[in-house]
Design an enzyme around this catalytic site. Sequence first.
Site, short mmCIF file in Angstrom:
data_model
loop_
_atom_site.label_atom_id
_atom_site.label_comp_id
_atom_site.label_asym_id
_atom_site.label_seq_id
_atom_site.Cartn_x
_atom_site.Cartn_y
_atom_site.Cartn_z
CG ASP A 35 -1.85 1.23 1.23
OD1 ASP A 35 -1.68 2.11 0.36
OD2 ASP A 35 -2.72 1.31 2.11
N GLY A 37 -4.21 2.12 8.25
CA GLY A 37 -5.20 1.51 9.14
C GLY A 37 -4.97 0.02 9.29
C1 LIG Z 1 -9.00 -2.03 -1.64
C2 LIG Z 1 -8.43 -1.43 -0.38
C3 LIG Z 1 -9.20 -0.28 0.11
C4 LIG Z 1 -8.62 0.34 1.38
C5 LIG Z 1 -7.84 1.61 1.08
C6 LIG Z 1 -7.09 2.12 2.29
C7 LIG Z 1 -5.90 2.94 1.89
C8 LIG Z 1 -5.04 3.36 3.07
O1 LIG Z 1 -3.75 3.71 2.58
C9 LIG Z 1 -5.65 4.53 3.80
C10 LIG Z 1 -5.45 4.48 5.24
O2 LIG Z 1 -4.95 3.54 5.81
S1 LIG Z 1 -6.04 5.83 6.18
C11 LIG Z 1 -5.58 5.44 7.86
C12 LIG Z 1 -6.61 4.67 8.61
N1 LIG Z 1 -7.87 5.34 8.78
C13 LIG Z 1 -8.02 6.41 9.60
O3 LIG Z 1 -7.07 6.89 10.21
C14 LIG Z 1 -9.41 6.99 9.75
C15 LIG Z 1 -9.73 7.25 11.21
N2 LIG Z 1 -11.12 7.71 11.33
C16 LIG Z 1 -11.48 9.00 11.20
O4 LIG Z 1 -10.62 9.87 10.99
C17 LIG Z 1 -12.92 9.36 11.30
O5 LIG Z 1 -13.59 8.31 11.97
C18 LIG Z 1 -13.61 9.56 9.93
C19 LIG Z 1 -12.98 10.79 9.24
C20 LIG Z 1 -13.47 8.32 9.04
C21 LIG Z 1 -15.10 9.81 10.12
O6 LIG Z 1 -15.25 10.86 11.03
P1 LIG Z 1 -16.40 11.92 10.85
O7 LIG Z 1 -16.27 12.60 9.52
O8 LIG Z 1 -16.41 12.78 12.05
O9 LIG Z 1 -17.68 10.99 10.75
P2 LIG Z 1 -19.05 11.10 11.55
O10 LIG Z 1 -19.60 12.47 11.45
O11 LIG Z 1 -18.88 10.51 12.90
O12 LIG Z 1 -19.94 10.09 10.72
C22 LIG Z 1 -20.43 10.40 9.42
C23 LIG Z 1 -21.03 9.14 8.82
O13 LIG Z 1 -19.99 8.23 8.46
C24 LIG Z 1 -20.05 7.01 9.21
N3 LIG Z 1 -18.70 6.70 9.67
C25 LIG Z 1 -18.00 7.39 10.57
N4 LIG Z 1 -16.79 6.84 10.73
C26 LIG Z 1 -16.73 5.77 9.91
C27 LIG Z 1 -15.75 4.78 9.64
N5 LIG Z 1 -14.58 4.78 10.27
N6 LIG Z 1 -16.04 3.81 8.75
C28 LIG Z 1 -17.25 3.77 8.13
N7 LIG Z 1 -18.22 4.70 8.35
C29 LIG Z 1 -17.96 5.67 9.23
C30 LIG Z 1 -20.97 7.31 10.39
O14 LIG Z 1 -21.66 6.16 10.82
C31 LIG Z 1 -21.89 8.38 9.82
O15 LIG Z 1 -22.93 7.77 9.08
P3 LIG Z 1 -24.45 7.90 9.62
O16 LIG Z 1 -24.71 9.37 9.66
O17 LIG Z 1 -25.27 7.17 8.62
O18 LIG Z 1 -24.42 7.27 10.99
#
Ligand SMILES: CCCCCCC[C@@H](O)CC(=O)SCCNC(=O)CCNC(=O)[C@H](O)C(C)(C)COP(=O)(O)OP(=O)(O)OC[C@H]1O[C@@H](n2cnc3c(N)ncnc32)[C@H](O)[C@@H]1OP(=O)(O)O
Length: 315
Positions: free
Chosen positions: A213, A236
Site C-alpha cells: 500500500d 489503518g
Molecule cells: C481495496 C483497499 C481499500 C482500502 C484503502 C485504504 C488505503 C489506506 O492507505 C488509507 C489508510 O490507511 S487511512 C488510515 C486509517 N484510517 C483512519 O485513520 C481513519 C480514522 N477515522 C477517522 O478519521 C474518522 O472516523 C472519519 C474521518 C473516518 C469519520 O469521522 P467523521 O467525519 O467525524 O464521521 P461522523 O460524522 O462521525 O460520521 C459520518 C457518517 O460516516 C459514518 N462513519 C464514521 N466513521 C466511519 C468509519 N470509520 N467507517 C465507516 N463509516 C464511518 C458514520 O456512521 C456516519 O454515518 P451515519 O450518519 O449514517 O451514521
Amino acid sequence: MGGSDLTLSLIDPKLVLSHKFPEAEFSYDERDVAMYALGIGACGSDAVDGKELKYVHHIDGQSYIKVLPTFAALFPFKTSKGTGLDDVPGLEFDPRFLLHGQQYMEIYMPLPSNCCIENKVVIAGLHDKGKATIIELETTSYIKESGEALCMNRSTVYLRGAGGFSKSSPPFSYANYPVNQVSHVSIPKCNPAFVYEDHSQPSQALLYRLSGDYNPLHSDPMIAQAAGFSRPILHGLCTLGYAVRAIIKCICSGDETAVKSIFGRFLLHVYPGETLVTEMWPQGTKVVYQTKVKERSRAALSGYVVLKPYMASSL
Ligand SMILES: CCCCCCC[C@@H](O)CC(=O)SCCNC(=O)CCNC(=O)[C@H](O)C(C)(C)COP(=O)(O)OP(=O)(O)OC[C@H]1O[C@@H](n2cnc3c(N)ncnc32)[C@H](O)[C@@H]1OP(=O)(O)O
C-alpha cells in the site's frame, strides 16, 4: 480538513455500481509474508522471547514460515496498482482525502506461506453521507491451482468531502451484503480481560508500505499536511495487524490459525511511533477489542475477532 485545498468530486452512482473489475492474478512467497509480519510489528516487543519468530523464520525444523491471518488484508491491493478506485468510471474524488473506514475479513483456511491467487472484486456498497461518500469493495481470493476460496475482504473507504451526490431524499445508500456481516461494536463498560501494549516505530509506515500500500499519505509529509495531518499517518491495516497480533498472543496462545473472521472500524488516525494499547473482552468465540493510542488516550480502532469453536474452552 480546515483550509485544505480540496479538488471537486463527481459521483455517478449508476456508473459506479455497474462497474465490473477485471479478475486479477498474483503470487506471493515467504519473503512477502515475513516483510508483512515485520510491518505490523511482529518480533518487535517480543524479540527476547522469540514467540513471533515463526512468522519470519523457519523454526523447529519447519519447512515453511507461519502466516498471520491479517496478511490476507493485503490481497485487495494486488488487484490493481493502488486501491483500484482510480479505475472506476463515475467515481471522481480527491485521493488525498481518502481514509480507510472499516475492514471486515473472513479466513476460510490457514494461509499458505506461498501461493498463486485469483481475486474477484465487486462493489458491495455506496453511501452518500453528505460530507463524505462511503464505498465498499468486496474481494474474494481463490487459490488458483485448486479454485478453493481462501479468504474474503470487505474494505470500507471513506472519501472525505466527496458526499452530496444524491438527487434523492433520503440520501443514496446501497449495500448488497448480508446485514449480519458487518455491524456496530459496543465496547463493554467492564474492565477488559486482557490488555496488551505494543510500540509502533517512527519508521513503521515506511516499512509497512513495502507490503503493497504505497498511498503517499503514509510517507509524504506534504501530502499528509494537505490531507489535514501534521505528518504522515500509519496505515489503518497496520494498526489492525497490531490489534489481531495482540489477540493471538493473549487469547489464542499464539495459534494464528484460530482466527475465523475479523472486523475493525478506524476511529482515529495513528502517527508512526505511537504506543498502541489493545484491550480485549472475550465473549464466547467472539473477542471484542479496542486499540488506543496511549500518548493521546484515545481509541483509534474498535471491532471484534471471531475465533474457531475449539478456542471457546480456553476463553
Ligand atoms: C481495496 C483497499 C481499500 C482500502 C484503502 C485504504 C488505503 C489506506 O492507505 C488509507 C489508510 O490507511 S487511512 C488510515 C486509517 N484510517 C483512519 O485513520 C481513519 C480514522 N477515522 C477517522 O478519521 C474518522 O472516523 C472519519 C474521518 C473516518 C469519520 O469521522 P467523521 O467525519 O467525524 O464521521 P461522523 O460524522 O462521525 O460520521 C459520518 C457518517 O460516516 C459514518 N462513519 C464514521 N466513521 C466511519 C468509519 N470509520 N467507517 C465507516 N463509516 C464511518 C458514520 O456512521 C456516519 O454515518 P451515519 O450518519 O449514517 O451514521
